[in-house]
Design a protein around this motif. Structure first.
Motif, mmCIF file in Angstrom:
data_model
loop_
_atom_site.group_PDB
_atom_site.id
_atom_site.type_symbol
_atom_site.label_atom_id
_atom_site.label_comp_id
_atom_site.label_asym_id
_atom_site.label_seq_id
_atom_site.Cartn_x
_atom_site.Cartn_y
_atom_site.Cartn_z
ATOM 1 N N VAL A 344 0.839 -1.199 0.000
ATOM 2 C CA VAL A 344 0.000 0.000 0.000
ATOM 3 C C VAL A 344 0.875 1.250 0.000
ATOM 4 N N HIS A 345 1.921 1.242 0.808
ATOM 5 C CA HIS A 345 2.815 2.402 0.883
ATOM 6 C C HIS A 345 3.598 2.574 -0.409
ATOM 7 N N ARG A 346 3.944 1.450 -1.069
ATOM 8 C CA ARG A 346 4.686 1.555 -2.329
ATOM 9 C C ARG A 346 3.792 2.077 -3.453
ATOM 10 N N ASP A 347 2.525 1.652 -3.439
ATOM 11 C CA ASP A 347 1.617 2.000 -4.529
ATOM 12 C C ASP A 347 0.999 3.388 -4.382
ATOM 13 N N CYS A 348 0.991 3.922 -3.156
ATOM 14 C CA CYS A 348 0.385 5.230 -2.914
ATOM 15 C C CYS A 348 1.456 6.329 -2.954
#
Length: 396
Positions: A344-348
């Motif tokens: 989630v942190h990588r994609d956001c």
């Protein structure tokens, strides 16, 4: 000395990897042989270090099962063929089978090799199907390869121990005497080897975890949780195997002692079928009714001992597997959740959106993991109950 394990990969000697399936489920009579192969492109006559396998000779074909070093892991092998297996074939009736045969002087110092050889079951004939042999080979867990602890010989002994439950025929008196002594060595040696294997397996998992974290191959929190889970599983399973080895060794001694006292051979073919065979022998005049009765009683007593041991081992093994499933489930849940949050942190691109999405991702990861774990634990509890009844049924 008949047994010496090799740290070299034996594929050059004829090892065949474990296939996915064996459809042949026809039960047949077969004769048991040991296969001895040389290593490092040498014959078994040219080197004191040997690879060992089990060969079953049926009427129209051979089946070979063995363990081998594959990528530093001890893995099963299975091969069914009409061709005679490569290597030196040694009959279980041969004097080469045992700890006191001629061998290389330098191996005298390898005490564990002699202890393993002294633990070898004197097993000549079995009644089994290729499908059962395939399942037997696959039932021996894959482990890190450690010479002297988890090697082709310890795999061989584990397989031979399982194979003896398919043994048929009565044994001569001198072989029953040897089996009593052998079972004493086994009862003392196998638990020690299993405990040593537990230690090496746990150390291997710790090393693998450190390697993944240091090399950045995996998200660090996920790798650590996964490594802790795998290491814990090694300890749980190892403790179970150690206990099972001790119980099995004591039961084996009891069964062989009963066999020696009664002249009977306690195998897995069942007391009823054995009684029918003895009745035929009496009717044909080849055996007196007293001798037949004594042997039948010995057979039944041996089956009770084996059955009690099976119930105990299956119960302990089932509890251990349930605990392992629970630990694995918790470990996987945390690991998967950590991976999901990291994704989630990588994609956001927006840190605010990532922070808002994190609780939701964590809830999803934990919910899925808990559901899977609960289901898997319930299955293992059911399997444990079934295995306990299977152990009781083995008496009959």
């Amino acid at each position: 000395m008949p047994f010496s394990s090799s740290s070299s990969d034996s594929k050059r000697g004829g090892f065949v990897p474990y296939p996915e399936d064996e459809p042949d489920d026809i039960v047949r009579y077969g004769e048991v042989f040991i296969i001895r192969r040389g290593v490092s492109s040498k014959t078994d006559k040219e080197t004191p270090f040997h690879h060992w396998a089990i060969a079953i000779k049926f009427e129209a074909f051979w089946v070979v099962i063995e363990g081998d070093n594959d990528g530093h892991f001890l893995v099963p092998g299975y091969n069914k063929s009409t061709s005679t297996p490569s290597g030196t074939l040694i009959s279980m009736k041969s004097e080469e089978v045992g700890p006191y045969t001629k061998g290389s002087p330098e191996l005298i110092l390898v005490i564990t090799q002699y202890l393993k050889a002294a633990s070898t079951v004197n097993l000549s004939f079995v009644k089994i199907s290729p499908k059962q042999l395939h399942a037997l080979a696959g039932s021996i867990p894959k482990k890190p390869y450690v010479l002297g602890i988890n090697d082709c010989q310890t795999w061989f002994l584990d397989a031979l121990d399982k194979l003896q439950h398919f043994e048929v025929g009565d044994k001569e008196f001198h072989n029953r005497v040897k089996d009593v002594g052998r079972s004493l060595v086994k009862a003392a040696t196998v638990p020690v080897l299993k405990a040593a294997g537990t230690y090496t397996n746990a150390v291997h998992e710790v090393a693998q975890t450190i390697d993944r974290v240091c090399n950045g191959d995996e998200f660090a929190p996920s790798a650590i949780v996964d490594g802790v889970g795998k290491t814990t599983n090694c300890v749980i399973n190892g403790a179970s195997e150690t206990f099972a080895g001790a119980v099995n060794g004591v039961a084996d001694f009891g069964v062989n002692l009963i066999g020696l006292a009664t002249g009977g051979c306690a195998t897995n073919s069942g007391a009823r079928s054995n009684g029918e065979t003895l009745n035929r022998e009496v009717a044909a005049g080849r055996m007196g009714p007293v001798e037949a009765t004594v042997k039948c009683v010995g057979k039944g007593a041996g089956l009770v001992v084996y059955g009690a041991a099976n119930v105990t081992i299956n119960a302990v093994g089932g509890v251990a597997k349930t605990a392992t499933t629970l630990v694995s489930g918790v470990s996987t849940t945390f690991s998967d959740t950590a991976d999901l949050v990291a994704k989630v942190h990588r994609d956001c691109d927006n840190p605010v959106l990532a922070a808002l999405a994190t609780p939701g991702a964590a809830v999803v990861g934990v919910s899925v993991g808990v559901a899977k774990t609960a289901g898997n634990v319930a299955v293992e509890v059911g399997n444990t109950v079934v295995s306990i009844f299977d152990g009781i049924a083995s008496i009959f």
